[in-house]
Design an enzyme around this catalytic site. Structure first.
Site, PDB file in Angstrom:
ATOM      1  N   ASP A 109      15.865   3.423   0.391  1.00 48.98           N
ATOM      2  CA  ASP A 109      14.887   2.516  -0.199  1.00 48.98           C
ATOM      3  C   ASP A 109      14.284   3.141  -1.452  1.00 48.98           C
ATOM      4  O   ASP A 109      14.307   4.359  -1.642  1.00 48.98           O
ATOM      5  CB  ASP A 109      13.785   2.165   0.802  1.00 48.98           C
ATOM      6  CG  ASP A 109      12.945   3.370   1.231  1.00 48.98           C
ATOM      7  OD1 ASP A 109      13.545   4.454   1.476  1.00 48.98           O
ATOM      8  OD2 ASP A 109      11.711   3.241   1.330  1.00 48.98           O
ATOM      9  N   GLU A 169      11.302   5.326   3.738  1.00 47.97           N
ATOM     10  CA  GLU A 169      10.619   6.572   3.382  1.00 47.97           C
ATOM     11  C   GLU A 169       9.506   6.343   2.386  1.00 47.97           C
ATOM     12  O   GLU A 169       8.441   6.967   2.468  1.00 47.97           O
ATOM     13  CB  GLU A 169      11.631   7.579   2.815  1.00 47.97           C
ATOM     14  CG  GLU A 169      11.097   9.003   2.673  1.00 47.97           C
ATOM     15  CD  GLU A 169      10.352   9.267   1.370  1.00 47.97           C
ATOM     16  OE1 GLU A 169       9.641  10.283   1.290  1.00 47.97           O
ATOM     17  OE2 GLU A 169      10.468   8.446   0.420  1.00 47.97           O
TER      18      GLU A 169
END
Length: 412
Positions: A109, A169
């Site tokens: 991400d 994250e």
């Protein structure tokens, strides 16, 4: 050997220059792979975008490394999918098989929303690439996988390798954390493919606390009957001062009330207020001290109430003996590659914090060289990719256990 980490002498037999040369010969393909992943935008929380990026990564991984020996997928309707891939040890009869993995942590991400590339597309110039999400951290993933692929192609023995791909994250790993901790529990070492800090590897990271302070007062007319009220905003202001006073620059502890809200109208004594507070600490002792500060908050007006929620989003990653040993190993490999590596402590946190809290040997910052993380100027040094890929592969390879070694006698 410290905490199972091979000493710098373990690098002598590795063909590091040949590994780097092979990767340099494939650098154009590495850059093409990074460009392809950057062009698949994957902001945290956008499931369709995350799934598209993960699908591309899985196909690319299989093309370079072949199918994983085991694979797990853990999906969440809000955050996306965690993938855990195990690749069995290689090396043949001259090596023993220690099934405990060396774990590679990588998130797919980014902080960039879909449409960012329309304004800031991938662009190469003078060995650099403008690459939203490339520095943090798709470049690290590309380097790591190419490094492993190079070692396999050259017949360099590798231990069992576990690749953990996570989708959240950038928002604190709320879904991934237990899967990361489970994947790392049996690890011999954990390597984090997050970006380097001005080229330096990261051997310490701050712990991060995210706290909310909710204050309830009593509303009243601020002109007709102010004494009947208990101002939540007044209490909030006092709390901010108390919390900010708990910062300690010498200990690299910061406490920041970054968002404050409350009240309804200027002529009403505020009945409610809320503070959102970010805390950074570099030791468990400082974390305990800050916990005590939050626990000690009391309203000046006894009619008001203070409630604290939240907690430590990521534990501290301290520079333990095993972390220092990991850096010493990397530095020795760097010398073989003609690189003088440095280490640094940083204020940001990563998924490596979770592994460090388990007491494991961890080394962070093994990803892309560049700069501008989370900024419009994010860029990647493309010329550094082959050497950094070789560095990570070399670290992994030192954990392959030669038959008859002390490690075999200890763990065999």
């Amino acid at each position: 050997m410290i905490a199972g980490v091979p000493g710098p002498e373990a690098v002598a037999a590795l063909p590091m220059v040949g590994l780097a040369d092979w990767l340099d010969g494939h650098s154009a393909r590495m850059v093409d792979d990074l460009a392809a992943l950057v062009r698949i935008e994957s902001p945290s929380g956008d499931l369709a975008a995350l799934d598209a990026c993960l699908g591309a990564i899985m196909n690319w991984l299989e093309g370079l490394l072949g199918p994983a020996d085991t694979a797990e997928r853990h999906s969440d309707a809000e955050f996306g999918t965690v993938v855990v891939l195990d690749y069995a040890a290689t090396g043949g009869a001259g090596f023993v098989s220690d099934t405990r993995p060396v774990v590679l942590l990588a998130h797919y991400d980014t902080v960039w929303g879909v449409g960012t590339l329309a304004d800031r597309p991938w662009r190469e110039s003078r060995g650099r690439a403008q690459a939203p999400g490339g520095f943090d951290m798709k470049g690290g993933l590309v380097q790591a996988v190419w490094g492993l692929a190079a070692a396999r192609r050259l017949g360099i023995a590798l231990p069992t390798v576990r690749i953990v791909l996570t989708p959240d994250e950038e928002i604190g790993s709320p879904f991934s954390r237990p899967w990361i901790e489970r994947a790392c529990a049996s690890a011999r070492a954990v390597l984090v493919a997050e970006s380097a800090a001005n080229g330096a590897l990261k051997t310490a990271r701050s712990g991060v606390g995210l706290f909310r302070v909710q204050i309830d007062g009593i509303a009243s007319h601020s002109g007709l009957e102010p004494e009947a009220g208990a101002s939540a905003i007044d209490e909030a202001a006092r709390v901010v001062l108390e919390l900010h006073a708990a910062s300690n620059p010498d200990a690299r502890t910061s406490v920041n009330a970054g968002i404050i809200s409350g009240g309804t109208r200027p002529n009403v004594v505020a009945a409610h207020a809320v503070l959102d507070v970010d805390v950074r600490v570099t030791s468990a002792a400082e974390a305990a001290r800050i916990d005590a500060v939050f626990e000690s908050l009391v309203p000046r007006d006894p009619r008001a109430r203070i409630a604290v929620s939240g907690g430590w989003n990521r534990p501290v990653m301290e520079r333990t003996a095993s972390v220092a040993a990991m850096f010493a190993l990397a530095a020795a490999l760097g010398e073989r590659l003609g690189e003088h590596l440095e280490e640094v402590a940083v204020g940001g946190a990563s998924d490596g914090n979770f592994a460090a809290a388990l007491g494991l040997p961890v080394l962070d910052g093994l990803g892309a060289v560049g700069g501008g993380a989370h900024s419009a100027d994010e860029w990647v040094d493309l010329s550094a990719m082959p050497v950094r890929a070789a560095l990570l592969a070399g670290i992994v390879a030192t954990f392959a256990t030669p038959a008859g070694s002390d490690t075999e006698m200890k763990y065999g």
